[in-house]
Design a protein around this motif. Structure first.
Motif, PDB file in Angstrom:
ATOM      1  N   SER A  34       0.844  -1.194   0.000  1.00 44.53           N
ATOM      2  CA  SER A  34       0.000   0.000   0.000  1.00 44.53           C
ATOM      3  C   SER A  34       0.878   1.242   0.000  1.00 44.53           C
ATOM      4  N   PHE A  35       0.650   2.146  -0.954  1.00 45.80           N
ATOM      5  CA  PHE A  35       1.362   3.419  -1.016  1.00 45.80           C
ATOM      6  C   PHE A  35       0.694   4.447  -0.109  1.00 45.80           C
ATOM      7  N   HIS A  36       1.510   5.269   0.564  1.00 43.33           N
ATOM      8  CA  HIS A  36       0.971   6.459   1.201  1.00 43.33           C
ATOM      9  C   HIS A  36       0.575   7.443   0.115  1.00 43.33           C
ATOM     10  N   GLU A  37      -0.406   8.290   0.397  1.00 43.86           N
ATOM     11  CA  GLU A  37      -0.930   9.209  -0.611  1.00 43.86           C
ATOM     12  C   GLU A  37       0.123  10.174  -1.158  1.00 43.86           C
ATOM     13  N   SER A  96      -9.682  -0.729   2.660  1.00 47.05           N
ATOM     14  CA  SER A  96      -9.611   0.396   1.734  1.00 47.05           C
ATOM     15  C   SER A  96      -9.883   1.691   2.480  1.00 47.05           C
ATOM     16  N   MET A  97      -8.911   2.589   2.449  1.00 46.61           N
ATOM     17  CA  MET A  97      -9.016   3.880   3.122  1.00 46.61           C
ATOM     18  C   MET A  97      -9.680   4.890   2.197  1.00 46.61           C
ATOM     19  N   SER A  98     -10.618   5.661   2.735  1.00 45.74           N
ATOM     20  CA  SER A  98     -11.227   6.720   1.946  1.00 45.74           C
ATOM     21  C   SER A  98     -10.173   7.782   1.633  1.00 45.74           C
ATOM     22  N   PRO A  99     -10.115   8.258   0.388  1.00 41.39           N
ATOM     23  CA  PRO A  99      -9.122   9.281   0.046  1.00 41.39           C
ATOM     24  C   PRO A  99      -9.466  10.673   0.559  1.00 41.39           C
ATOM     25  N   SER A 134     -11.974   7.390  -6.141  1.00 36.90           N
ATOM     26  CA  SER A 134     -11.092   8.526  -5.875  1.00 36.90           C
ATOM     27  C   SER A 134     -11.771   9.652  -5.115  1.00 36.90           C
ATOM     28  N   THR A 135     -13.126   9.626  -5.021  1.00 39.12           N
ATOM     29  CA  THR A 135     -13.833  10.682  -4.293  1.00 39.12           C
ATOM     30  C   THR A 135     -14.132  10.299  -2.851  1.00 39.12           C
ATOM     31  N   GLY A 136     -14.125   9.004  -2.549  1.00 36.33           N
ATOM     32  CA  GLY A 136     -14.511   8.543  -1.227  1.00 36.33           C
ATOM     33  C   GLY A 136     -16.017   8.485  -1.042  1.00 36.33           C
TER      34      GLY A 136
END
Length: 208
Positions: free
Chosen positions: A25-28, A119-122, A166-168
């Motif tokens: 998992s990449f950090h944003e 899955s983390m919300s962006p 991509s919007t969450g």
């Protein structure tokens, strides 16, 4: 995979480990890559330098199979296998971990089957988890307890996966389901797309 041909991407770095990676998992920011391995270790890769200089984090008691970056570059979500002496909810818990001091900040319990995705919300502190118990759950990393639970149909026999867009505001769920009356699992997959609102899970099911 061949990267030596003209015009092909070039390999920037190779991070070696004795066991296979189970999740990445990449950090944003794109500056860190979190990698979970089959030997219950987790590495943090500095993508700017192409190195993983700090020692790997060890989770020998409960393991680490899934890792998901959060908005903080020193805090991640992880899920492992647990231990035989734990209850199902304890084994299948999601941990919110601070890498700065290697301390668990919060545990999220509710699933009773092996977790298959995080899955983390962006856009905020919500995140999704899916499990072989045929549920998808919505959480907030700042609060204990599940905010909402989606129970998938009883015809789901595969491993579900859930991911935010991509919007969450929208997320998708996919899982293998039985087809016909013979009870056999079909190789076809049905994609379930759900619209997410802040107050409730209002969903639309699309068969693709």
């Amino acid at each position: 995979m061949e990267f030596s041909l003209p015009g092909q991407p070039q390999i920037g770095a190779v991070i070696r480990h004795k066991e296979r990676a189970t999740c990445m998992s990449f950090h944003e920011s794109g500056e860190q890559l979190f990698v979970a391995y089959g030997d219950s270790r987790l590495r943090v890769v500095d993508t700017l330098k192409g190195t993983s200089d700090q020692p790997a984090f060890k989770f020998e008691r409960e393991g680490v199979d899934i890792v998901e970056a959060t908005h903080h570059n020193q805090s991640i979500l992880i899920s492992g296998r647990g231990t035989p002496d734990q209850t199902a909810e304890q084994r299948c818990a999601v941990s919110y971990l601070s890498l700065y001091d290697n301390k668990i900040l919060r545990k999220f319990r509710g699933h009773v089957g092996e977790l298959s995705s995080l899955s983390m919300s962006p856009s905020d502190d919500y995140f999704l988890s899916s499990s072989t118990d045929r549920t998808v759950r919505l959480w907030n990393i700042q609060k204990a307890g599940c905010l909402s639970k989606m129970e998938l149909p009883s015809t789901v026999h595969g491993t579900p996966h859930a991911v935010f867009d991509s919007t969450g505001m929208v997320f998708g769920v996919t899982a293998a389901m039985t087809s016909g009356n013979d009870g056999h699992v079909s190789f076809e997959q049905i994609c379930l797309l759900y619209f997410f609102s802040r107050q409730s899970l209002i969903y639309y099911r699309l068969l693709l």
